[in-house]
Design a protein around this motif. Sequence first.
Motif, PDB file in Angstrom:
ATOM      1  N   GLU A   1      33.527  45.202  42.834  1.00 48.79           N
ATOM      2  CA  GLU A   1      34.101  46.110  41.854  1.00 48.79           C
ATOM      3  C   GLU A   1      33.891  45.571  40.428  1.00 48.79           C
ATOM      4  O   GLU A   1      33.672  46.348  39.492  1.00 48.79           O
TER       5      GLU A   1
ATOM      6  N   SER B   1      40.559  45.270  37.908  1.00 52.12           N
ATOM      7  CA  SER B   1      40.264  45.099  39.341  1.00 52.12           C
ATOM      8  C   SER B   1      41.543  44.646  40.027  1.00 52.12           C
ATOM      9  O   SER B   1      42.437  44.102  39.378  1.00 52.12           O
ATOM     10  N   ASN B   2      41.625  44.883  41.311  1.00 52.37           N
ATOM     11  CA  ASN B   2      42.820  44.464  42.046  1.00 52.37           C
ATOM     12  C   ASN B   2      42.813  42.965  42.311  1.00 52.37           C
ATOM     13  O   ASN B   2      43.819  42.295  42.226  1.00 52.37           O
ATOM     14  N   SER B   3      41.638  42.450  42.691  1.00 54.34           N
ATOM     15  CA  SER B   3      41.552  41.034  43.034  1.00 54.34           C
ATOM     16  C   SER B   3      40.601  40.334  42.075  1.00 54.34           C
ATOM     17  O   SER B   3      39.913  40.967  41.279  1.00 54.34           O
ATOM     18  N   LYS B   4      40.575  39.016  42.166  1.00 49.42           N
ATOM     19  CA  LYS B   4      39.847  38.215  41.189  1.00 49.42           C
ATOM     20  C   LYS B   4      38.329  38.288  41.402  1.00 49.42           C
ATOM     21  O   LYS B   4      37.848  38.826  42.395  1.00 49.42           O
ATOM     22  N   LEU B   5      37.609  37.735  40.451  1.00 50.62           N
ATOM     23  CA  LEU B   5      36.147  37.834  40.478  1.00 50.62           C
ATOM     24  C   LEU B   5      35.560  37.173  41.726  1.00 50.62           C
ATOM     25  O   LEU B   5      34.620  37.680  42.316  1.00 50.62           O
TER      26      LEU B   5
ATOM     27  N   GLY C   1      40.308  36.593  46.684  1.00 50.58           N
ATOM     28  CA  GLY C   1      41.111  37.753  47.036  1.00 50.58           C
ATOM     29  C   GLY C   1      42.519  37.725  46.465  1.00 50.58           C
ATOM     30  O   GLY C   1      43.358  38.527  46.877  1.00 50.58           O
ATOM     31  N   ALA C   2      42.803  36.831  45.512  1.00 50.92           N
ATOM     32  CA  ALA C   2      44.142  36.785  44.924  1.00 50.92           C
ATOM     33  C   ALA C   2      44.303  37.920  43.908  1.00 50.92           C
ATOM     34  O   ALA C   2      43.330  38.387  43.322  1.00 50.92           O
ATOM     35  N   ALA C   3      45.565  38.332  43.701  1.00 53.72           N
ATOM     36  CA  ALA C   3      45.859  39.471  42.825  1.00 53.72           C
ATOM     37  C   ALA C   3      45.646  39.109  41.359  1.00 53.72           C
ATOM     38  O   ALA C   3      45.758  37.952  40.957  1.00 53.72           O
TER      39      ALA C   3
ATOM     40  N   ASN D   1      33.292  39.709  43.884  1.00 53.57           N
ATOM     41  CA  ASN D   1      33.980  40.993  43.999  1.00 53.57           C
ATOM     42  C   ASN D   1      33.069  42.095  43.440  1.00 53.57           C
ATOM     43  O   ASN D   1      32.774  42.121  42.246  1.00 53.57           O
TER      44      ASN D   1
END
Lengths: 95, 504, 492
Positions: B74, B37-41, B44-46, B72
Amino acid sequence: MAVDDKMVARVAGLARLTLSAQEVPHLTAELNNILGWIDQLQAVETGDVQPMATVMPITRDWRADVVTDGAIQSDVLANAPEARHGFFAVPKVIE
Amino acid sequence: MATAYHDDGRTGSYLVEGRTGPWELVIGLEVHAQVVSNSKLFSGAATEFGGEPNSQVSLVDAAMPGMLPVLNGECVRQAVRTGLALGATINRWSRFDRKNYFYADLPQGYQISQFQHPVVGEGAIEIETDEGEKVTVGIERIHLEQDAGKSIHDLSPDRSYVDLNRSGVALMEIVSKPDMRSPAQAGAYVSTLRAILRAVGSCDGNMQEGSMRADVNVSVRKAGEPFGTRCEIKNVNSIRFIQQAIVYEAKRQVEILEDGGSIQQETRLFDPDKGETRSLRSKEDAHDYRYFPEPDLLPLELTEEFIADCAASLPELPASKRARYESELGLSPYLAGVLTADADGSAWFEALLANSAARQAKTPAQVAEKAANWMTGDLFGALNKLGVEIAASPVTPAQGGELLALMADGTLSGPLAKQVFEIMLETREDPGAIAEARGLKQVSDTGALETAIAEVMAANADKVADYRGGKDKLFGFFVGQVMKASGGKANPAVVNELLKKALG
Amino acid sequence: MTALTDLSLAAMKAGLAAKDFTARELVAAHVAAVEAARPLNAFLVETPDHALAAADAADAALAAGNAGLLAGIPLGIKDLFCTKGVETTASSKILQGFKPTYESTVTSKLFEAGAAMLGKLNLDEFAMGSSNETSAYGPVVSPWRAEGSTAKLVPGGSSGGSSAAVAARLCAAATGTDTGGSIRQPAAFTGIAGIKPTYGRCSRWGVIAFASSLDQPGVLARDVTDNALVLEAMAGFDPKDSTSLNVPVPHYAGALSADLRGKRVGIPKEYRVEGMDPQLVKLWEDGVAWAKDAGAEIVEVSLPHTQEALPTYYIVAPAEASSNLARYDGVRYGIRVAPEGGSLADMYGATRAAGFGAEVKRRIMIGTYVLSAGYYDAYYLKAQKVRALIAQDFERAFQSCDVLLTPTAPTAAFELGSKTADPIAMYLNDVFTVPASLAGLPAMSIPAGLDAQGLPLGLQLIGRPLDEQGVLNAAYALEQRAAFTAALARWW
């Protein structure tokens, strides 16, 4: 359900609260007083009642998978009692 | 001692020979797989690997006062897709719980996980060991949870340093049933699972970087007896180490039991340098995680439509792909197995196959075996030497297809093709261009070859006479001389034909 | 002319609009009042610069004709709301020196509406208390005194700084948070009005957590209209809070109506507890009469699990608190106590022992115990089941009425120190407020009368989920008939 000093010490350990030897019996008495009072709940007939899962029965959209945060190292560390080289520093952990 | 039978009727394939007879192993694995995934569970951090310490951390990840988690979607989608790929039940209602404990790299003082109601329930996967033993391993559950940060102990003599970059990254914990009975089965389980995760695209399966790691539960018992007390070996990060840890741990437990002792249920650590497991946190008070429903999050409710979309998005999975390679392409079980072991490899193969078939105007099945042999032999051998993964191959599938076509139409002989391939690896140029520019094409031009043959015959008039006198064996000598004269580029079939004619 | 500090928030808005005074004059008068009222210990931090800067911005906006709903209105902010760059401690020693790098959603919305923050208001430590006596920075003293007495009284809690500051005319309104009665009980104790909206109506993002499934930001102000104005500015959906309600916020103040014709006011019989103070019984009867007078039909309803609400609360709230307060470990913010040569575990234990006060420790201990292995089912799970029953009670009651009317608190304000030795006696203060908190319902307290000692008493209105307007309207009707006037003599 009553607690004894040993249980109070165990619970304090789980909660990471260092108690002095004098504090333990004092807290034991206080907790037993409160627990004795809340024990009245045991008398309530709950049968097959489902425990409350959420206060308001709502659903909502999940967050989109985009990076919107981070890159704020100075904010993250701004209030740290001890920060070194971008890390939080704590007494050494021996594994 | 008779053959050991499991209470489920399976024959034990691996037994630890003790003084009192053979012992059977019971192994279950909890695999922690980092969700792609792009961001954390919950922030919004990478999620990127690496980076300056505490640079991929939001205020939520640092557990600042008043911060709240937001799920998140995703990560939910990836967990559900993974569950579907494992043939598992998808729970329409699940929930997050807090697992409470204190640790320097756990900023909230609890981990948000799923304890009582995981998003994915029971499933199963088929595995096959290198020895060809086939076993079905049950999946108990998959749940979503946050990863912790990282403590670094060796940068200061009196301090540990805490980096929260990983704090909050989504993990799937995939819990197997205790269905494995040997280190080989455990290894096959992890590699099969990894292939599935990679095919699904829910985890990159990179064990070195820690994207996938396993907690290994091991116990031993005499055949037919109930399960023994298990020990959990935490955070093992390679298949080899998992197998070594199991071997060591089983032996350790057998020794204790045969000495009249009993196994303490505990968490252990595998030390790869010493090849042994040792007790972890044994002196700490018994864990009491005080799980309770996470009040900052809503229950996780899934619609049928969402689940159907997840199912529709699944690619062909390794097991069915492998069966298809065997039945449709006529590949051997070995080749089909190797080519479907990981998603990148099978994708590369299918691109190669399509290109090769198109260039030769043949069906994929007609060119499959040559393509598979070249890829598993020449290409994998070369990549192995270079130490790169298939995804980073300097040669593209299209270039591979061109090379195969040049071999098929006789432009390149086997040895010439190998030469061209070496150059392709180095320069990344197309094989046709290389052969052209460096004159590595097989010479089938009869005129040029006839000239060469005439010269060889003129220079070896005595041998020509001998041959004509009945020394048939000298034919090979002439072929060799002509090939040598052509710098190895002559087409041997054409040389044969012309020589036969010339020598009469 | 009335002193600027004596104006209601609505009157301030009118005066600013009419250019009777500037926002700077209004805010400056309140800054002076705050300074003069330091003996009350209502403010932990004073932020006059912040307030005056907002006042100047408000004057500019007023002149330009684009002023927000609360332009130039001086507010106090409970120190449970994180405020960017301004020390935020939750009245705990463990957060001493903590300056958030972020602004809570609620304060952001208030500032966007033009409000001027006078400072951060004292409270019970982590909002755990009903008298503001658990604050690590000393108790708040109520501006009220019993007739003929100089004894110090509590302002209620946990929003004790908020209630005292509004009652003492230090600010037009204040933010509060309510977990089991922390807005309504202090409002009742100090003769002001306070509303706890529906759980999820105001964002909890940036509000230091006590008990996540109960905490809800709200308002303390002089009257119902002022409550409506401030609530409108601070409520609303926040994607950063997963439990936030994604519904539009009505224009509460504009829709206020004291006409209760066609409305049914429910009187829950279980709230008439044995030994109830006759003065309170009388006040409640007055409330019933006022509601009738406003046109409402009065119906008796039953909330059978009322008695179990407090013990349920004292399991759920400490359980959540024990987990929410685990983050205060001396690693990332706040104080750190690291014994020489000690381990990380020693640091945790010592930091938390030194940083938390007695009541917080008590609740962490209770909460840890009720969640621990072997006790979870008997306590936490049982409590969440009873909580579901309590919510069902309300649902059933609201089939036959639109709003419930009850007393807010069992007594008027008591003397400082009179209940600190007996935690349960203190907990009983919330007996009437806790049930609505457990069910997540909007509820409000309005001042309705004085007891024999001249101390204020409050009536509570409880509404259906999301029906803040119904609660405000019923409160508005009662407020007009109660004609409560605070005869507060300034002694500080």
